[in-house]
Design a protein around this motif. Structure first.
Motif, PDB file in Angstrom:
ATOM      1  N   SER A 178      -3.256   2.458   9.427  1.00 42.77           N
ATOM      2  CA  SER A 178      -2.918   4.318   8.659  1.00 42.77           C
ATOM      3  C   SER A 178      -3.173   2.825   6.858  1.00 42.77           C
ATOM      4  O   SER A 178      -2.232   2.100   7.118  1.00 42.77           O
ATOM      5  N   ASP A 179      -3.151   3.797   5.518  1.00 41.41           N
ATOM      6  CA  ASP A 179      -2.644   3.371   4.825  1.00 41.41           C
ATOM      7  C   ASP A 179      -1.211   3.023   4.700  1.00 41.41           C
ATOM      8  O   ASP A 179      -0.686   1.890   4.041  1.00 41.41           O
ATOM      9  N   SER A 180      -0.370   3.491   5.474  1.00 37.33           N
ATOM     10  CA  SER A 180       1.003   3.732   5.074  1.00 37.33           C
ATOM     11  C   SER A 180       1.653   1.815   6.121  1.00 37.33           C
ATOM     12  O   SER A 180       2.715   1.365   5.735  1.00 37.33           O
ATOM     13  N   LEU A 181       0.901   2.152   7.182  1.00 39.71           N
ATOM     14  CA  LEU A 181       0.956   0.697   8.178  1.00 39.71           C
ATOM     15  C   LEU A 181       0.383  -0.552   7.640  1.00 39.71           C
ATOM     16  O   LEU A 181       0.913  -1.368   7.229  1.00 39.71           O
ATOM     17  N   LEU A 190       0.045  -0.697   4.157  1.00 40.28           N
ATOM     18  CA  LEU A 190       1.716  -1.070   3.156  1.00 40.28           C
ATOM     19  C   LEU A 190       2.444  -2.047   3.090  1.00 40.28           C
ATOM     20  O   LEU A 190       3.400  -2.781   3.360  1.00 40.28           O
ATOM     21  N   VAL A 191       3.209  -1.342   4.690  1.00 37.08           N
ATOM     22  CA  VAL A 191       3.889  -2.610   5.320  1.00 37.08           C
ATOM     23  C   VAL A 191       4.021  -3.796   5.951  1.00 37.08           C
ATOM     24  O   VAL A 191       4.734  -4.656   5.708  1.00 37.08           O
ATOM     25  N   SER A 218       6.450   2.788  -1.158  1.00 42.68           N
ATOM     26  CA  SER A 218       5.878   3.761  -0.166  1.00 42.68           C
ATOM     27  C   SER A 218       4.389   4.253  -0.029  1.00 42.68           C
ATOM     28  O   SER A 218       4.919   4.757  -1.608  1.00 42.68           O
ATOM     29  N   THR A 219       3.480   5.138   0.424  1.00 43.23           N
ATOM     30  CA  THR A 219       2.650   5.321   0.326  1.00 43.23           C
ATOM     31  C   THR A 219       2.625   6.534  -0.407  1.00 43.23           C
ATOM     32  O   THR A 219       2.132   7.386  -0.749  1.00 43.23           O
ATOM     33  N   SER A 220       4.461   7.126  -0.419  1.00 39.12           N
ATOM     34  CA  SER A 220       4.617   8.462  -1.243  1.00 39.12           C
ATOM     35  C   SER A 220       5.488   8.686  -2.553  1.00 39.12           C
ATOM     36  O   SER A 220       4.996   9.219  -2.669  1.00 39.12           O
ATOM     37  N   SER A 233      10.888   6.414  -0.374  1.00 35.56           N
ATOM     38  CA  SER A 233       9.792   7.061  -0.389  1.00 35.56           C
ATOM     39  C   SER A 233       9.137   8.193  -1.421  1.00 35.56           C
ATOM     40  O   SER A 233       8.452   8.680  -1.867  1.00 35.56           O
ATOM     41  N   HIS A 268      -2.347   1.347  -2.443  1.00 39.98           N
ATOM     42  CA  HIS A 268      -1.217   2.160  -1.241  1.00 39.98           C
ATOM     43  C   HIS A 268      -0.557   3.137  -1.937  1.00 39.98           C
ATOM     44  O   HIS A 268      -0.398   3.572  -1.510  1.00 39.98           O
ATOM     45  N   MET A 269       0.104   3.573  -2.826  1.00 38.61           N
ATOM     46  CA  MET A 269       0.429   4.251  -3.706  1.00 38.61           C
ATOM     47  C   MET A 269      -0.422   5.690  -4.432  1.00 38.61           C
ATOM     48  O   MET A 269      -0.239   5.829  -5.603  1.00 38.61           O
TER      49      MET A 269
END
Length: 196
Positions: A2-5, A7-8, A35-37, A81, A118-119
């Motif tokens: 996932s995009d979030s992972l 970015l991590v 963070s993606t959010s 976030s 990623h943002m």
């Protein structure tokens, strides 16, 4: 993945980066939050010694003034976030004759575009200081004062700001229009992004 992972994983790579180690008097300690959010992105210069020691961005008098300009509390400011903090240089660059040295140029080249992809929800990017403004608004012959004064002429996704350092107190005194015009506009835009 996932995009979030992704970015991590990218942030882990950045925090392990030692690309500039030979040039860093205190060694590498990349300071970055994303963070993606995230909906607000703060692009400053580079960490000072206190931020280097703690690993907490804007954990100094400059950060206190910046939070005052934004009219947001400590908890909101450090909520990854909501707010991303991606400085031009992720590590303390060292001391020069009249303050800290400029941010190392490698960080922005190596990492900024990768992080920004990623943002997707970022609504406002604060470009603080000359180095951030040159990268995000394009190089210009305009002075920092002219760029900040003409903030209405900039792509509305960006807002150029002076550095909130106590060293800039004289600049703020000489340019009262900043606190009269720009700070209220900044607060209104932040409030629109993060309504109570």
């Amino acid at each position: 993945m996932s995009d979030s992972l992704e970015l991590v994983d990218l942030l882990a790579q950045i925090r392990a980066c030692d690309h500039c180690a030979p040039h860093l008097p205190l060694g590498p300690n990349p300071v970055v939050r994303a963070s993606t959010s995230a909906r607000l992105l703060i692009v400053g210069q580079a960490p000072g010694t206190r931020v280097h020691e703690t690993g907490i961005p804007w954990n100094d008098p400059s950060g206190e003034r910046l939070r005052d300009w934004l009219a947001i509390d400590h908890a909101t400011f450090y909520d990854e976030s909501l707010i991303a903090i991606v400085p031009m240089g992720f590590c303390y660059p060292g001391r020069g004759k009249s303050g800290d040295l400029p941010p190392r140029p490698e960080c922005a080249e190596l990492w900024h575009e990768k992080v920004l992809t990623h943002m997707p929800d970022v609504e406002l990017i604060l470009v603080i200081g000359r180095y951030a403004q040159d990268r995000y608004l394009g190089k210009s012959r305009a002075t920092l004062t002219e760029r900040v004064r003409n903030w209405r002429d900039v792509d509305p996704r960006y807002l150029p700001l002076p550095h909130p350092s106590p060293r800039n107190t004289l600049w703020l005194r000489r340019n009262p229009w900043f606190e009269d015009e720009v700070v209220p506009a900044l607060r209104a835009r932040v409030q629109a992004i993060f309504p109570d």
